[in-house]
Design an enzyme around this catalytic site. Sequence first.
Site, PDB file in Angstrom:
ATOM      1  CD  GLN A  27      38.752  37.023  38.690  1.00 49.21           C
ATOM      2  OE1 GLN A  27      39.703  37.673  39.108  1.00 49.21           O
ATOM      3  NE2 GLN A  27      38.584  35.729  38.993  1.00 49.21           N
ATOM      4  N   GLY A  40      47.500  42.524  36.428  1.00 48.35           N
ATOM      5  CA  GLY A  40      46.628  41.409  36.780  1.00 48.35           C
ATOM      6  C   GLY A  40      45.742  41.693  37.980  1.00 48.35           C
ATOM      7  CG  HIS A  41      43.201  38.486  39.428  1.00 47.67           C
ATOM      8  ND1 HIS A  41      42.323  37.440  39.339  1.00 47.67           N
ATOM      9  CD2 HIS A  41      44.413  37.919  39.622  1.00 47.67           C
ATOM     10  CE1 HIS A  41      42.973  36.303  39.492  1.00 47.67           C
ATOM     11  NE2 HIS A  41      44.242  36.572  39.661  1.00 47.67           N
ATOM     12  CG  ASN A  42      42.961  40.135  43.817  1.00 48.16           C
ATOM     13  OD1 ASN A  42      42.632  39.154  43.150  1.00 48.16           O
ATOM     14  ND2 ASN A  42      42.112  40.781  44.582  1.00 48.16           N
ATOM     15  CB  SER A  51      48.077  38.245  44.246  1.00 45.72           C
ATOM     16  OG  SER A  51      46.716  37.887  44.108  1.00 45.72           O
TER      17      SER A  51
END
Length: 325
Positions: free
Chosen positions: A182, A223-225, A243
């Site tokens: 990441q 979560g990521h993004n 995302s």
Amino acid sequence: MGLQLGAIVSALGGELHGDPALSIERLAPLQNAQPDALSFLSHPKYQQELAASKAACVIVAPAMREAAASRGAFIVAADPYLYFARLTQLWKAHHARPEADRIHPSAVIHPEAVVDATARIGALCVVERGARIGAGTVLKSRVTISEDCVVGERCLLHPGVVIGADGFGLAPHEGAWVKIEQLGAVRIGNDVEIGANTCIDRGALDDTVIEDGVKLDNLIQIGHNVRVGKHTAMAGCVGVAGSATIGAHCTFGGGAIVLGHLTVADGVHVSAATVVTRSIRKAGQYTGMFPIDDNANWEKNAATLKQLHSLRERLKALEKAPQKK
């Protein structure tokens, strides 16, 4: 150390009916207030509690002026709940204890991190290399700000918050998993509050972004993004998968879930325990929970729901069938 009614109105405005020298020693709900307390009435349906309350003074809306006048001192405000919110801030500032060290001795701050001179770092916090903490921001105990993550000004992060742990990125290979490093970070705007033990993952390539004024409750997973728009608020145990893009001025009830790669428009309000499985393009209130029932009825309804498509097809066939005369 109380506050006089006159001092409260001088600081916050409002229309006082009563003795300005009357001292308030505590804030309390209507039903539990004692004669030294100040309370508020936010909705007319609680008018009966207003009449029975022992509170020294009550904050009310203009429409409740007559009812309040029959029981004692009161302050008239256009929005009693908002007035009470500002009163709690005034009360806390008035009763503030002397501040301890700006940075607790047990905190670990990397030499290449940048912490504003007015920020406060609590016990056992970790601020890693390249991280930046803005002016007036407070990190309570055991907060972790990982490498290169940015926290803006006047933010409040409660105990156990983790900013910038790795996002959940894995590629399948021959029955096993290969980690996707990441490489992004987390960027948090100004005036953001993050509840205890909430986690915001760093982006895979781009950054995870929390915009100005966002309010996150305890035990939330971002979560990521993910991108969360300005002044959106989420109650406890909300989960937002990677995302997803959340608009501005949204609200999410406790336990709501947003699946990954979806878009939620500005001004969307999602009820508690709702699972958002598709993008929402229009502002409004959305609910997607299965109603609670006793278990026997729930099982019958669930079994019927599984047959809903076939029942629909049978109904369509019946509607198309020629009618007997």
